[in-house]
Design a protein around this motif. Structure first.
Motif, PDB file in Angstrom:
ATOM      1  N   VAL A 162      20.366  51.462  33.640  1.00 36.88           N
ATOM      2  CA  VAL A 162      19.672  52.649  33.141  1.00 36.88           C
ATOM      3  C   VAL A 162      18.869  53.310  34.252  1.00 36.88           C
ATOM      4  O   VAL A 162      18.824  54.544  34.363  1.00 36.88           O
ATOM      5  CB  VAL A 162      18.757  52.270  31.952  1.00 36.88           C
ATOM      6  N   ALA A 163      18.259  52.515  35.118  1.00 37.06           N
ATOM      7  CA  ALA A 163      17.425  53.066  36.197  1.00 37.06           C
ATOM      8  C   ALA A 163      18.222  53.927  37.161  1.00 37.06           C
ATOM      9  O   ALA A 163      17.772  55.001  37.573  1.00 37.06           O
ATOM     10  CB  ALA A 163      16.726  51.941  36.956  1.00 37.06           C
ATOM     11  N   VAL A 164      19.432  53.472  37.537  1.00 38.98           N
ATOM     12  CA  VAL A 164      20.187  54.194  38.567  1.00 38.98           C
ATOM     13  C   VAL A 164      21.137  55.239  37.995  1.00 38.98           C
ATOM     14  O   VAL A 164      21.641  56.083  38.752  1.00 38.98           O
ATOM     15  CB  VAL A 164      20.983  53.214  39.460  1.00 38.98           C
ATOM     16  N   THR A 165      21.381  55.232  36.692  1.00 38.18           N
ATOM     17  CA  THR A 165      22.289  56.220  36.113  1.00 38.18           C
ATOM     18  C   THR A 165      21.551  57.266  35.272  1.00 38.18           C
ATOM     19  O   THR A 165      21.655  58.453  35.510  1.00 38.18           O
ATOM     20  CB  THR A 165      23.373  55.537  35.256  1.00 38.18           C
ATOM     21  N   VAL A 166      20.795  56.800  34.280  1.00 41.79           N
ATOM     22  CA  VAL A 166      20.077  57.727  33.406  1.00 41.79           C
ATOM     23  C   VAL A 166      18.807  58.246  34.061  1.00 41.79           C
ATOM     24  O   VAL A 166      18.426  59.402  33.884  1.00 41.79           O
ATOM     25  CB  VAL A 166      19.742  57.042  32.061  1.00 41.79           C
ATOM     26  N   GLN A 167      18.121  57.370  34.824  1.00 48.63           N
ATOM     27  CA  GLN A 167      16.878  57.714  35.526  1.00 48.63           C
ATOM     28  C   GLN A 167      15.840  58.334  34.585  1.00 48.63           C
ATOM     29  O   GLN A 167      15.354  59.443  34.808  1.00 48.63           O
ATOM     30  CB  GLN A 167      17.175  58.661  36.696  1.00 48.63           C
ATOM     31  N   PRO A 168      15.464  57.607  33.514  1.00 54.58           N
ATOM     32  CA  PRO A 168      14.494  58.162  32.570  1.00 54.58           C
ATOM     33  C   PRO A 168      13.105  58.254  33.198  1.00 54.58           C
ATOM     34  O   PRO A 168      12.676  57.338  33.901  1.00 54.58           O
ATOM     35  CB  PRO A 168      14.516  57.142  31.425  1.00 54.58           C
ATOM     36  N   GLY A 169      12.409  59.349  32.947  1.00 55.73           N
ATOM     37  CA  GLY A 169      11.068  59.502  33.501  1.00 55.73           C
ATOM     38  C   GLY A 169      11.048  59.769  34.989  1.00 55.73           C
ATOM     39  O   GLY A 169      10.002  59.590  35.627  1.00 55.73           O
ATOM     40  N   GLY A 170      12.185  60.178  35.563  1.00 56.83           N
ATOM     41  CA  GLY A 170      12.219  60.484  36.989  1.00 56.83           C
ATOM     42  C   GLY A 170      12.031  59.247  37.853  1.00 56.83           C
ATOM     43  O   GLY A 170      12.398  58.131  37.478  1.00 56.83           O
ATOM     44  N   TRP A 171      11.422  59.446  39.021  1.00 56.50           N
ATOM     45  CA  TRP A 171      11.235  58.355  39.975  1.00 56.50           C
ATOM     46  C   TRP A 171      10.348  57.248  39.397  1.00 56.50           C
ATOM     47  O   TRP A 171      10.603  56.067  39.616  1.00 56.50           O
ATOM     48  CB  TRP A 171      10.620  58.893  41.269  1.00 56.50           C
ATOM     49  N   VAL A 172       9.303  57.655  38.678  1.00 57.83           N
ATOM     50  CA  VAL A 172       8.368  56.660  38.137  1.00 57.83           C
ATOM     51  C   VAL A 172       9.066  55.762  37.122  1.00 57.83           C
ATOM     52  O   VAL A 172       8.965  54.522  37.175  1.00 57.83           O
ATOM     53  CB  VAL A 172       7.152  57.353  37.498  1.00 57.83           C
ATOM     54  N   GLY A 173       9.794  56.371  36.205  1.00 55.17           N
ATOM     55  CA  GLY A 173      10.503  55.585  35.206  1.00 55.17           C
ATOM     56  C   GLY A 173      11.553  54.684  35.815  1.00 55.17           C
ATOM     57  O   GLY A 173      11.687  53.511  35.430  1.00 55.17           O
ATOM     58  N   SER A 174      12.317  55.212  36.783  1.00 53.25           N
ATOM     59  CA  SER A 174      13.340  54.403  37.437  1.00 53.25           C
ATOM     60  C   SER A 174      12.724  53.245  38.200  1.00 53.25           C
ATOM     61  O   SER A 174      13.226  52.114  38.173  1.00 53.25           O
ATOM     62  CB  SER A 174      14.170  55.276  38.386  1.00 53.25           C
ATOM     63  N   ALA A 175      11.598  53.519  38.902  1.00 52.56           N
ATOM     64  CA  ALA A 175      10.929  52.454  39.655  1.00 52.56           C
ATOM     65  C   ALA A 175      10.437  51.352  38.730  1.00 52.56           C
ATOM     66  O   ALA A 175      10.552  50.151  39.038  1.00 52.56           O
ATOM     67  CB  ALA A 175       9.764  53.037  40.454  1.00 52.56           C
ATOM     68  N   ALA A 176       9.887  51.740  37.574  1.00 51.48           N
ATOM     69  CA  ALA A 176       9.404  50.744  36.612  1.00 51.48           C
ATOM     70  C   ALA A 176      10.553  49.871  36.118  1.00 51.48           C
ATOM     71  O   ALA A 176      10.420  48.635  36.009  1.00 51.48           O
ATOM     72  CB  ALA A 176       8.706  51.441  35.448  1.00 51.48           C
ATOM     73  N   LEU A 177      11.689  50.494  35.824  1.00 54.58           N
ATOM     74  CA  LEU A 177      12.846  49.723  35.356  1.00 54.58           C
ATOM     75  C   LEU A 177      13.384  48.799  36.448  1.00 54.58           C
ATOM     76  O   LEU A 177      13.828  47.678  36.167  1.00 54.58           O
ATOM     77  CB  LEU A 177      13.944  50.679  34.889  1.00 54.58           C
ATOM     78  N   LEU A 178      13.347  49.255  37.688  1.00 52.03           N
ATOM     79  CA  LEU A 178      13.807  48.408  38.788  1.00 52.03           C
ATOM     80  C   LEU A 178      12.892  47.196  38.969  1.00 52.03           C
ATOM     81  O   LEU A 178      13.355  46.101  39.314  1.00 52.03           O
ATOM     82  CB  LEU A 178      13.889  49.219  40.082  1.00 52.03           C
ATOM     83  N   VAL A 179      11.596  47.390  38.762  1.00 52.09           N
ATOM     84  CA  VAL A 179      10.664  46.256  38.814  1.00 52.09           C
ATOM     85  C   VAL A 179      10.997  45.254  37.705  1.00 52.09           C
ATOM     86  O   VAL A 179      11.031  44.038  37.931  1.00 52.09           O
ATOM     87  CB  VAL A 179       9.204  46.745  38.694  1.00 52.09           C
ATOM     88  N   VAL A 180      11.250  45.775  36.500  1.00 56.01           N
ATOM     89  CA  VAL A 180      11.636  44.902  35.387  1.00 56.01           C
ATOM     90  C   VAL A 180      12.910  44.144  35.731  1.00 56.01           C
ATOM     91  O   VAL A 180      13.037  42.933  35.469  1.00 56.01           O
ATOM     92  CB  VAL A 180      11.831  45.729  34.094  1.00 56.01           C
ATOM     93  N   SER A 181      13.863  44.841  36.329  1.00 63.25           N
ATOM     94  CA  SER A 181      15.124  44.205  36.708  1.00 63.25           C
ATOM     95  C   SER A 181      14.893  43.098  37.728  1.00 63.25           C
ATOM     96  O   SER A 181      15.453  41.998  37.616  1.00 63.25           O
ATOM     97  CB  SER A 181      16.086  45.259  37.270  1.00 63.25           C
ATOM     98  N   LEU A 183      12.129  41.361  38.348  1.00 64.96           N
ATOM     99  CA  LEU A 183      11.441  40.233  37.723  1.00 64.96           C
ATOM    100  C   LEU A 183      12.400  39.417  36.854  1.00 64.96           C
ATOM    101  O   LEU A 183      12.329  38.177  36.815  1.00 64.96           O
ATOM    102  CB  LEU A 183      10.264  40.733  36.882  1.00 64.96           C
ATOM    103  N   SER A 184      13.295  40.115  36.152  1.00 76.07           N
ATOM    104  CA  SER A 184      14.257  39.421  35.301  1.00 76.07           C
ATOM    105  C   SER A 184      15.253  38.616  36.134  1.00 76.07           C
ATOM    106  O   SER A 184      15.653  37.510  35.736  1.00 76.07           O
ATOM    107  CB  SER A 184      14.994  40.426  34.415  1.00 76.07           C
ATOM    108  N   ILE A 185      15.643  39.139  37.275  1.00 76.70           N
ATOM    109  CA  ILE A 185      16.527  38.391  38.174  1.00 76.70           C
ATOM    110  C   ILE A 185      15.833  37.122  38.641  1.00 76.70           C
ATOM    111  O   ILE A 185      16.441  36.039  38.704  1.00 76.70           O
ATOM    112  CB  ILE A 185      16.940  39.258  39.380  1.00 76.70           C
ATOM    113  N   GLY A 186      14.542  37.248  38.962  1.00 80.61           N
ATOM    114  CA  GLY A 186      13.788  36.056  39.346  1.00 80.61           C
ATOM    115  C   GLY A 186      13.752  35.030  38.234  1.00 80.61           C
ATOM    116  O   GLY A 186      13.959  33.821  38.462  1.00 80.61           O
ATOM    117  N   GLY A 187      13.503  35.503  37.001  1.00 79.86           N
ATOM    118  CA  GLY A 187      13.510  34.591  35.861  1.00 79.86           C
ATOM    119  C   GLY A 187      14.872  33.972  35.638  1.00 79.86           C
ATOM    120  O   GLY A 187      14.985  32.778  35.291  1.00 79.86           O
TER     121      GLY A 187
END
Length: 409
Positions: A162-181, A183-187
Motif C-alpha cells: 500500500v505504501a509504494v502503490t497507493v501512497q495514502p496521505g502522501g509522503w507522511v502516510g507512506s513513510a508511516a506504513l514503511l515503518v510499520v512494515s 517493524l513487522s519484518i523484525g517481528g
C-alpha cells in the motif's frame, strides 16, 4: 488481488510441500475459478473487491507451483528448457492480456474479463489434473501454520504494498506504513528464529545459499516493470505516437520474449545456469543503459533496439536463476523455495510500479510534454541500470564461487 497474491505465495509453497503440489495447485485453481465467477456476477463493489482478493489467494499457488512441479517431472538435463517454456508462457500472457482485456471490455463490459477466466480456468484444471499425479509427498512432515509468523508477514507485505502503490496521505502516510512494515519484518524474523515449525526456515535459506537468487529476482523484476510502466508514457508523450501505433510498438518486447524463452532454456541446459545468468544480466544492463542514454536521441529505433535487448536478457536470466535456485533445494523444499522466489519477484514488481512511476512524474514535472517524457525515461532507466548492474555483480560472484568450488573439487 496484488496484496493477497504477495502475502499468500510463501504459505502456498509451504503447504504444497506438505500436502502435495498437485493437490494444492488444483484446489487453488478451483478457488480462482469460483472467485472469477463470483466477481463477474458481483452486484456490489465490496463483493467485487472480496472476489478479487480470493482470486489473488488462488493465483498465488498458480504462480509458484508450476516451476516447483518441473523439478519432479522433468529430467535434470532438461530443466532449463522447461523453465524457458514457462518464461515464454508468461510473456504470452503479458502480450495478449491487455489486448484481450480491451476487446472483452469493449464487447461485454468489465464483467467479461472475469467471466472469461471461468472456462479458461476449467480447461487449465483438466490439463493439470490429467498431467500431474495428486499424491502426498513421501517423507513430508505434518504442517502446522505458523500463525504469528504469517500475521507479521501479512502486515509487513500489506503495508509495504500500500505504501509504494497507493501512497495514502502522501509522503507522511507512506513513510508511516514503511515503518510499520519494517517493524513487522523484525517481528517476523524474531518469530521465525524461535518457533519449532517456521513459515520460512531461515537456517535452511542460509545453508543452501539461495538469498542471492532471491535478490537478483527482485532486481530484475523491478527492471522489467520499469520497462512496462514507463514505455507507454514515453512512446505517446516523448515520441508522439498515437495509441494504436504505441500498442504495436509495445508488443515488440513481449513477442521477442515469447520467441526467446525456449531457446534461453536450451542455453541453460547446454552451458549451465550460472554462466547464462551472467549473460542475461549483461543484456539487461546494456539495454537499461541504452534506454537511459542513447534511446531518446535515436527516437523509435533506439527504443526498439533497447527493447529487443531487454526482453531476451530477462528470459535468459529467469530460466537460469530458476534452474540454479531450485537445484539447491531438496525435493521437500521445492514449494517453499518457489514461494520465496515468487515473493521476491512480486516485491520487485510492486516496488518498480510505485517508485518508478513516482520518479517519472517527479522528473518530468515542470517541463514540456515531450522533454519531460525524455527526462523521465532517462531517470527511471538510470535507476534500472543500477539495479541491473547490482544483479550482474551478484551473478558474477556466484560464478566466481562456483569456479572456486570446482577447483577445490
Amino acid at each position: 488481488y496484488l496484496v493477497a497474491t504477495t502475502v499468500i505465495v510463501v504459505l502456498a509453497g509451504r503447504v504444497a510441500d506438505a500436502y502435495g503440489k498437485t493437490r494444492i495447485l488444483l484446489a487453488s485453481m478451483a478457488l480462482f475459478v469460483a472467485a472469477s465467477l463470483v466477481g463477474g456476477l458481483a452486484t456490489s463493489f465490496p463483493l467485487l473487491v472480496a472476489a478479487r482478493a480470493v482470486q489473488g489467494v488462488g493465483a498465488a499457488a498458480m504462480i509458484v507451483l508450476p516451476p516447483a512441479l518441473v523439478r519432479e517431472y522433468i529430467a535434470p538435463e532438461r530443466i532449463g528448457r522447461a523453465m524457458g517454456a514457462i518464461g515464454s508462457s508468461m510473456a504470452t500472457g503479458m502480450a495478449l492480456g491487455p489486448a484481450l482485456g480491451g476487446l472483452l471490455i469493449g464487447a461485454f463490459g468489465w464483467r467479461g474479463t472475469l467471466l472469461t477466466l471461468v472456462p479458461l480456468g476449467l480447461v487449465a484444471m483438466l490439463l493439470a489434473g490429467g498431467t500431474f499425479r495428486a499424491a502426498v509427498p513421501q517423507g513430508a512432515a505434518e504442517f502446522r501454520v505458523d500463525k504469528a509468523g504469517l500475521a507479521f508477514l501479512t502486515v509487513a507485505l500489506g503495508s509495504y504494498t500500500v505504501a509504494v502503490t497507493v501512497q495514502p496521505g502522501g509522503w507522511v502516510g507512506s513513510a508511516a506504513l514503511l515503518v510499520v512494515s519494517a517493524l513487522s519484518i523484525g517481528g517476523f524474523i524474531l518469530t521465525e528464529l524461535r518457533v519449532a515449525e517456521p513459515l520460512v526456515d531461515l537456517a535452511l535459506i542460509r545453508s543452501i545459499d539461495v538469498v542471492p537468487g532471491f535478490v537478483m529476482a527482485f532486481l530484475v523484476s523491478a527492471v522489467m516493470i520499469t520497462f512496462m510502466t514507463v514505455s507507454p508514457f514515453y512512446l505517446t508523450r516523448g515520441l508522439g505516437l498515437d495509441n494504436a501505433t504505441m500498442g504495436v510498438v509495445l508488443a515488440i518486447g513481449p513477442v521477442i520474449g515469447i520467441l526467446s524463452g525456449i531457446p534461453a532454456g536450451r542455453l541453460v541446459d547446454r552451458h549451465g545456469p550460472i554462466r547464462i545468468a551472467v549473460f542475461g544480466t549483461v543484456l539487461l544492463t546494456v539495454a537499461s543503459l541504452v534506454f537511459a542514454t542513447v534511446s531518446a536521441p535515436l527516437g523509435l529505433v533506439g527504443y526498439v533496439v533497447a527493447a529487443v535487448l531487454l526482453t531476451p536478457g530477462n528470459q535468459l536470466f529467469m530460466a537460469a536463476n530458476n534452474a540454479a535456485t531450485f537445484a539447491k533445494a531438496g525435493k521437500l523444499q521445492q514449494g517453499a523455495i518457489s514461494g520465496l522466489l515468487g515473493l521476491a519477484r512480486n516485491l520487485g514488481t510492486i516496488s518498480g510500479v510505485g517508485l518508478m512511476a513516482l520518479l517519472f512524474d517527479t522528473v518530468s514535472a515542470g517541463h514540456a510534454v515531450a522533454a519531460g517524457a525524455v527526462l523521465g525515461l532517462r531517470a527511471t532507466f538510470a535507476v534500472a541500470a543500477a539495479m541491473a548492474v547490482t544483479a550482474l555483480v551478484l551473478a558474477l560472484r556466484q560464478r566466481a564461487a562456483a569456479r572456486a568450488m570446482a577447483r577445490v573439487a
